[in-house]
Design a protein around this motif. Structure first.
Motif, short mmCIF file in Angstrom:
data_model
loop_
_atom_site.label_atom_id
_atom_site.label_comp_id
_atom_site.label_asym_id
_atom_site.label_seq_id
_atom_site.Cartn_x
_atom_site.Cartn_y
_atom_site.Cartn_z
N HIS A 95 90.63 30.66 64.08
CA HIS A 95 89.47 30.65 63.20
C HIS A 95 89.06 29.22 62.85
O HIS A 95 87.88 28.89 62.80
N LEU A 99 87.32 27.71 66.02
CA LEU A 99 85.97 28.21 66.22
C LEU A 99 85.04 27.75 65.10
O LEU A 99 83.84 27.56 65.32
N SER A 100 85.59 27.54 63.91
CA SER A 100 84.78 27.04 62.80
C SER A 100 84.30 25.62 63.08
O SER A 100 83.14 25.27 62.82
N ALA A 130 81.55 25.82 65.58
CA ALA A 130 80.32 26.41 65.04
C ALA A 130 79.48 25.39 64.29
O ALA A 130 78.24 25.46 64.29
N PRO A 135 82.70 29.09 75.87
CA PRO A 135 84.04 29.70 75.90
C PRO A 135 84.93 29.14 77.00
O PRO A 135 86.15 29.04 76.80
N TRP A 184 86.92 26.42 75.40
CA TRP A 184 87.86 26.63 74.29
C TRP A 184 88.86 27.75 74.50
O TRP A 184 89.90 27.79 73.82
N LEU A 194 87.60 38.16 70.30
CA LEU A 194 87.39 36.72 70.15
C LEU A 194 85.91 36.39 70.08
O LEU A 194 85.48 35.54 69.28
N ALA A 195 85.11 37.04 70.91
CA ALA A 195 83.66 36.80 70.88
C ALA A 195 83.07 37.22 69.54
O ALA A 195 82.21 36.52 68.97
N ASN A 233 84.04 34.69 66.95
CA ASN A 233 83.23 33.49 67.14
C ASN A 233 81.82 33.68 66.56
O ASN A 233 81.31 32.83 65.82
N ASP A 234 81.20 34.81 66.90
CA ASP A 234 79.85 35.08 66.41
C ASP A 234 79.80 35.21 64.89
O ASP A 234 78.80 34.87 64.26
N SER A 273 79.10 31.74 62.45
CA SER A 273 77.74 31.27 62.19
C SER A 273 76.98 32.27 61.33
O SER A 273 76.22 31.88 60.43
N GLY A 279 89.37 21.78 67.48
CA GLY A 279 87.95 21.97 67.73
C GLY A 279 87.21 20.64 67.76
O GLY A 279 86.34 20.41 68.61
#
Length: 224
Positions: free
Chosen positions: A38, A41-42, A45, A53, A56, A78-79, A82-83, A86, A121
């Motif tokens: 998290h 991905l943050s 974002a 992808p 990462w 995971l997708a 990720n979505d 945002s 990230g």
């Protein structure tokens, strides 16, 4: 306003548990668990440039899937995770996923895993972050609470000695993480990367420029 649990792209508790179980069963020492994923991905974002992808996933998945169905399920989770980041930032519903550590007084929330993921990230677009952090003190200031947590957890090494955060200071920094991400996201939208910064990044990434020197430290010193 819709609550976080009703926001369509967020994982529900069962999905989070499912992804957490998979990661715990398929990671080794030093690999990211759910809180770290998290954090990773943050950072992507709210960062300066899109990270696909393909770039990462290798930070998250470390072995082949047992079967196609399992693979599709994990990739879908995971997708969705990720979505969700945002989407949650857009409606002020973002909260970092944190780990827990056992203390004498009982379990306490820990930002260590999330901060480790966030640092990785940043590493995926390291030259853009580094050059801007060196040139614009505003960005370093915006990241202050996250940097304080990372230093406190030993994820980030500082040039000077810092006293450990008190429990109240730690909690205060944690409470500021959503606002920090919102502000950093707005920063990169207001001050997007320049062509020169992108060219410098591409130059750094060329295979013929590779060497075997140890990872660089930078102003802020994200370390692993």
């Amino acid at each position: 306003m819709t609550s976080k649990t009703e926001w369509p792209s967020s994982l529900d508790d069962n999905e989070l548990d499912e992804l957490d179980r998979y990661l715990r069963a398929h990671t080794g020492e030093g690999d990211l668990l759910l809180d770290g994923v998290h954090g990773l991905l943050s950072a992507l974002a709210v960062g300066p440039l899109l990270v696909l992808p393909d770039e990462w996933l290798h930070e998250v998945l470390h072995e082949p899937f047992a079967d196609e169905n399992e693979g599709n399920r994990v990739l879908a989770l995971l997708a969705k995770l990720n979505d969700s980041i945002s989407a949650e930032l857009d409606v002020d519903a973002y909260e970092p996923i944190l780990g827990e550590v056992e203390q004498e007084t009982g379990p306490m929330l820990s930002a260590a895993g999330w901060c480790e993921g966030f640092s990785r990230g940043i590493d995926l677009r390291a030259s853009l972050w580094e050059s801007r952090l060196a040139e614009d003190p505003q960005l370093m200031e915006l990241l202050g609470p996250v940097m304080a947590l990372a230093v406190d957890e030993g994820i980030l090494s500082a040039d000077t000695e810092f006293e450990k955060l008190s429990d109240d200071e730690y909690d205060e920094c944690l409470s500021q993480v959503p606002a920090v991400l919102g502000a950093v996201n707005q920063y990169w939208q207001a001050k997007p990367v320049t062509e020169a910064e992108v060219e410098a990044m591409v130059h750094q990434q060329r295979p013929d420029d590779e060497d075997n020197s140890p990872p660089r430290q930078r102003s802020g010193h994200w370390v692993h």
